[in-house]
Design a protein around this motif. Structure first.
Motif, PDB file in Angstrom:
ATOM      1  N   TYR A  52      12.026 -40.832  -4.582  1.00  0.00           N
ATOM      2  CA  TYR A  52      12.354 -42.240  -4.357  1.00  0.00           C
ATOM      3  C   TYR A  52      13.827 -42.408  -3.997  1.00  0.00           C
ATOM      4  O   TYR A  52      14.176 -43.133  -3.049  1.00  0.00           O
ATOM      5  N   LEU A  53      14.713 -41.734  -4.734  1.00  0.00           N
ATOM      6  CA  LEU A  53      16.141 -41.868  -4.463  1.00  0.00           C
ATOM      7  C   LEU A  53      16.507 -41.350  -3.074  1.00  0.00           C
ATOM      8  O   LEU A  53      17.346 -41.939  -2.381  1.00  0.00           O
ATOM      9  N   LEU A  54      15.881 -40.252  -2.652  1.00  0.00           N
ATOM     10  CA  LEU A  54      16.271 -39.613  -1.393  1.00  0.00           C
ATOM     11  C   LEU A  54      15.603 -40.218  -0.168  1.00  0.00           C
ATOM     12  O   LEU A  54      16.160 -40.146   0.932  1.00  0.00           O
ATOM     13  N   PHE A  55      14.413 -40.808  -0.335  1.00  0.00           N
ATOM     14  CA  PHE A  55      13.661 -41.263   0.836  1.00  0.00           C
ATOM     15  C   PHE A  55      13.377 -42.761   0.852  1.00  0.00           C
ATOM     16  O   PHE A  55      12.965 -43.277   1.896  1.00  0.00           O
ATOM     17  N   CYS A  56      13.570 -43.443  -0.264  1.00  0.00           N
ATOM     18  CA  CYS A  56      13.261 -44.871  -0.311  1.00  0.00           C
ATOM     19  C   CYS A  56      14.505 -45.724  -0.566  1.00  0.00           C
ATOM     20  O   CYS A  56      14.390 -46.919  -0.850  1.00  0.00           O
ATOM     21  N   THR A  57      15.676 -45.111  -0.523  1.00  0.00           N
ATOM     22  CA  THR A  57      16.933 -45.837  -0.657  1.00  0.00           C
ATOM     23  C   THR A  57      17.812 -45.490   0.543  1.00  0.00           C
ATOM     24  O   THR A  57      17.376 -44.823   1.479  1.00  0.00           O
ATOM     25  N   GLU A  58      19.054 -45.913   0.501  1.00  0.00           N
ATOM     26  CA  GLU A  58      19.965 -45.667   1.616  1.00  0.00           C
ATOM     27  C   GLU A  58      20.734 -44.357   1.479  1.00  0.00           C
ATOM     28  O   GLU A  58      21.581 -44.061   2.324  1.00  0.00           O
ATOM     29  N   TYR A  59      20.448 -43.565   0.441  1.00  0.00           N
ATOM     30  CA  TYR A  59      21.164 -42.295   0.281  1.00  0.00           C
ATOM     31  C   TYR A  59      20.725 -41.314   1.375  1.00  0.00           C
ATOM     32  O   TYR A  59      19.526 -41.030   1.508  1.00  0.00           O
ATOM     33  N   PRO A  60      21.660 -40.752   2.150  1.00  0.00           N
ATOM     34  CA  PRO A  60      21.289 -39.866   3.265  1.00  0.00           C
ATOM     35  C   PRO A  60      21.350 -38.382   2.916  1.00  0.00           C
ATOM     36  O   PRO A  60      21.363 -37.543   3.809  1.00  0.00           O
ATOM     37  N   PHE A  61      21.375 -38.045   1.624  1.00  0.00           N
ATOM     38  CA  PHE A  61      21.726 -36.694   1.207  1.00  0.00           C
ATOM     39  C   PHE A  61      20.751 -35.628   1.695  1.00  0.00           C
ATOM     40  O   PHE A  61      21.161 -34.501   1.986  1.00  0.00           O
ATOM     41  N   PHE A  62      19.473 -35.945   1.773  1.00  0.00           N
ATOM     42  CA  PHE A  62      18.513 -34.923   2.172  1.00  0.00           C
ATOM     43  C   PHE A  62      18.654 -34.590   3.658  1.00  0.00           C
ATOM     44  O   PHE A  62      18.664 -33.416   4.046  1.00  0.00           O
ATOM     45  N   HIS A  63      18.743 -35.594   4.497  1.00  0.00           N
ATOM     46  CA  HIS A  63      18.816 -35.374   5.943  1.00  0.00           C
ATOM     47  C   HIS A  63      20.224 -34.994   6.402  1.00  0.00           C
ATOM     48  O   HIS A  63      20.388 -34.419   7.481  1.00  0.00           O
ATOM     49  N   ASP A  64      21.224 -35.312   5.584  1.00  0.00           N
ATOM     50  CA  ASP A  64      22.613 -34.999   5.925  1.00  0.00           C
ATOM     51  C   ASP A  64      23.332 -34.505   4.670  1.00  0.00           C
ATOM     52  O   ASP A  64      24.154 -35.225   4.083  1.00  0.00           O
ATOM     53  N   PRO A  65      23.051 -33.266   4.223  1.00  0.00           N
ATOM     54  CA  PRO A  65      23.613 -32.769   2.960  1.00  0.00           C
ATOM     55  C   PRO A  65      25.137 -32.836   2.851  1.00  0.00           C
ATOM     56  O   PRO A  65      25.653 -33.132   1.763  1.00  0.00           O
ATOM     57  N   PRO A  66      25.921 -32.578   3.929  1.00  0.00           N
ATOM     58  CA  PRO A  66      27.376 -32.711   3.779  1.00  0.00           C
ATOM     59  C   PRO A  66      27.827 -34.093   3.329  1.00  0.00           C
ATOM     60  O   PRO A  66      28.934 -34.249   2.792  1.00  0.00           O
ATOM     61  N   MET A  79      35.135 -41.897  -9.642  1.00  0.00           N
ATOM     62  CA  MET A  79      34.321 -42.888  -8.934  1.00  0.00           C
ATOM     63  C   MET A  79      33.116 -43.285  -9.788  1.00  0.00           C
ATOM     64  O   MET A  79      32.639 -42.513 -10.630  1.00  0.00           O
ATOM     65  N   GLU A  80      32.643 -44.495  -9.589  1.00  0.00           N
ATOM     66  CA  GLU A  80      31.515 -44.995 -10.381  1.00  0.00           C
ATOM     67  C   GLU A  80      30.217 -44.308  -9.959  1.00  0.00           C
ATOM     68  O   GLU A  80      29.953 -44.122  -8.766  1.00  0.00           O
ATOM     69  N   VAL A  81      29.413 -43.916 -10.943  1.00  0.00           N
ATOM     70  CA  VAL A  81      28.107 -43.327 -10.678  1.00  0.00           C
ATOM     71  C   VAL A  81      27.087 -44.459 -10.564  1.00  0.00           C
ATOM     72  O   VAL A  81      26.957 -45.273 -11.483  1.00  0.00           O
ATOM     73  N   PRO A  82      26.368 -44.557  -9.438  1.00  0.00           N
ATOM     74  CA  PRO A  82      25.354 -45.621  -9.315  1.00  0.00           C
ATOM     75  C   PRO A  82      24.344 -45.547 -10.459  1.00  0.00           C
ATOM     76  O   PRO A  82      24.009 -44.465 -10.944  1.00  0.00           O
ATOM     77  N   ARG A  83      23.869 -46.694 -10.878  1.00  0.00           N
ATOM     78  CA  ARG A  83      22.981 -46.734 -12.046  1.00  0.00           C
ATOM     79  C   ARG A  83      21.693 -45.960 -11.842  1.00  0.00           C
ATOM     80  O   ARG A  83      21.189 -45.321 -12.774  1.00  0.00           O
ATOM     81  N   ASP A  84      21.142 -46.003 -10.614  1.00  0.00           N
ATOM     82  CA  ASP A  84      19.891 -45.292 -10.390  1.00  0.00           C
ATOM     83  C   ASP A  84      20.091 -43.775 -10.485  1.00  0.00           C
ATOM     84  O   ASP A  84      19.229 -43.059 -10.995  1.00  0.00           O
ATOM     85  N   ALA A 110      22.600 -42.408 -12.293  1.00  0.00           N
ATOM     86  CA  ALA A 110      22.933 -42.166 -13.706  1.00  0.00           C
ATOM     87  C   ALA A 110      21.665 -42.070 -14.549  1.00  0.00           C
ATOM     88  O   ALA A 110      21.589 -41.263 -15.484  1.00  0.00           O
ATOM     89  N   LEU A 111      20.652 -42.870 -14.216  1.00  0.00           N
ATOM     90  CA  LEU A 111      19.381 -42.800 -14.939  1.00  0.00           C
ATOM     91  C   LEU A 111      18.720 -41.445 -14.726  1.00  0.00           C
ATOM     92  O   LEU A 111      18.188 -40.844 -15.671  1.00  0.00           O
ATOM     93  N   ALA A 112      18.753 -40.946 -13.484  1.00  0.00           N
ATOM     94  CA  ALA A 112      18.188 -39.623 -13.206  1.00  0.00           C
ATOM     95  C   ALA A 112      18.905 -38.553 -14.019  1.00  0.00           C
ATOM     96  O   ALA A 112      18.275 -37.639 -14.567  1.00  0.00           O
ATOM     97  N   TYR A 113      20.213 -38.652 -14.133  1.00  0.00           N
ATOM     98  CA  TYR A 113      20.979 -37.679 -14.914  1.00  0.00           C
ATOM     99  C   TYR A 113      20.650 -37.765 -16.399  1.00  0.00           C
ATOM    100  O   TYR A 113      20.562 -36.744 -17.086  1.00  0.00           O
ATOM    101  N   LEU A 114      20.470 -38.974 -16.899  1.00  0.00           N
ATOM    102  CA  LEU A 114      20.123 -39.129 -18.312  1.00  0.00           C
ATOM    103  C   LEU A 114      18.765 -38.506 -18.609  1.00  0.00           C
ATOM    104  O   LEU A 114      18.596 -37.779 -19.601  1.00  0.00           O
ATOM    105  N   LEU A 115      17.784 -38.772 -17.760  1.00  0.00           N
ATOM    106  CA  LEU A 115      16.446 -38.216 -17.961  1.00  0.00           C
ATOM    107  C   LEU A 115      16.476 -36.694 -17.903  1.00  0.00           C
ATOM    108  O   LEU A 115      15.921 -36.015 -18.775  1.00  0.00           O
TER     109      LEU A 115
END
Length: 350
Positions: free
Chosen positions: A109-123, A133-138, A140-145
């Protein structure tokens, strides 16, 4: 933001990655313990409240697993009339399938259903990085889990799970993963962490799904063909995806970004060698486990195995041959604590 870079090949990864590592090593004239402490003090942002919350959630995972095993999964195994050895191991696989399905789905969900481009553009994981820098809440939740679950998994591997030939490597894996999670969160490399977790969790989903079908194909005194077919299909998907996700995408997307692209985006990025060393250890463990997959495939092709089974499991009869003790015994204090807690009891050895 620069346009997405094409994914490199293995040759480019080795050439640019090793080149960047060598250049960084040559330029690190005052590297040492004092500089590491200074860098940690200047760049790390991880509070005691966050650590305490993670520890509480880890205890919560442990309590939840015990409750689910006692009240749901063990009665289900008895109701389905699984064989005793399968009934003992089924709760572990069902629990892990539940967690990894949730965690991988959330990562997707984070990689394909949001605006994060990390999978298609890893750099891009390093674009705009700055300390504190502030860690986005979504995220941060993944890190907590994930952090709390791997904290729970350290205890579970030693005292709740079936002891296997690779259990010590699994403990090392959990330590490395926890260290990566904590330090990447503290240094705000959380974008890389999301990509690493997504590329690894999918194989755990397939592994536990396959093992559950192995356990369920012999139940009620009968052989169930559907579970056998699902186990074979799951095994095939697991073998292919392990190479694709962990030995192809992981090095070419993650290692390339951390070894080479990180220095292009953030010169003198903190703890560059530390993070890449841990990721390389993770890569070596992925190769180690891939050898088990190759061993399994070889046994099937040579006719030494007629059905899907876990080659990491101990063979009880072989391990009890008179006058033959397999491997090196663990220290007594460790061995006494590391017994199977799920219905099977035998000494755990390397």
């Amino acid at each position: 933001m620069p346009p997405p870079e094409p994914m490199p090949g293995y040759g480019e990864l080795l050439r640019r990655g090793l080149g960047s590592l060598a250049a960084a090593a040559r330029g690190c004239g005052d590297c040492g313990w004092e500089r590491a402490l200074r860098t940690w003090a200047d760049n790390a942002h991880l509070g005691w409240a966050e650590l305490l919350l993670c520890a509480i959630c880890a205890l919560g995972w442990t309590a939840l697993r015990r409750a689910c095993s006692r009240r749901l999964l063990r009665p289900l195994a008895e109701w389905c009339q699984l064989q005793p050895k399968d009934a003992a191991k089924m709760p572990e696989s069902a629990w892990k399938l539940f967690f990894y399905s949730v965690s991988w789905s959330y990562g997707a969900y984070l990689l394909f259903c949001t605006e994060y481009p990390f999978f298609h553009d890893p750099p891009s994981v390093f674009y705009g990085w700055h300390r504190g820098m502030e860690v986005p809440r979504d995220i941060a939740l993944a890190y907590l889990l994930q952090g709390s679950f791997y904290g729970h998994s350290l205890y579970a591997t030693a005292y709740m799970d079936t002891w296997r030939k690779d259990s010590l490597v699994m403990l090392l894996h959990h330590v490395v993963t926890l260290t990566l999670l904590a330090s990447s969160y503290a240094f705000r490399y959380h974008n890389v962490g999301v990509l690493v977790l997504f590329l690894h969790d999918v194989n755990d989903v397939q592994l536990e799904f396959t093992k559950l079908n192995v356990y369920f194909k012999h139940r009620g005194g009968a052989f169930h063909r559907l579970n056998d077919v699902l186990a074979n299909a799951g095994c095939l998907a697991f073998s292919v995806s392990w190479f694709w996700f962990r030995l192809y995408w992981f090095p070419l997307k993650v290692l390339y970004a951390t070894c080479h692209s990180s220095l292009q985006a953030v010169p003198n990025i903190p703890f560059y060698f530390f993070f890449n060393a841990l990721l390389l250890v993770l890569t070596l463990m992925n190769i180690y486990w891939f050898l088990y997959i190759v061993l399994f495939v070889a046994k099937v092709l040579l006719g030494q195995m007629q059905e899907v089974n876990d080659v990491r499991e101990y063979d009880l009869e072989e391990s009890r041959k008179p006058g033959q003790e397999p491997g090196i015994p663990l220290p007594r204090a460790l061995k006494e604590g590391l017994h199977l807690r799920n219905g099977l009891v035998k000494d755990k050895r390397l």
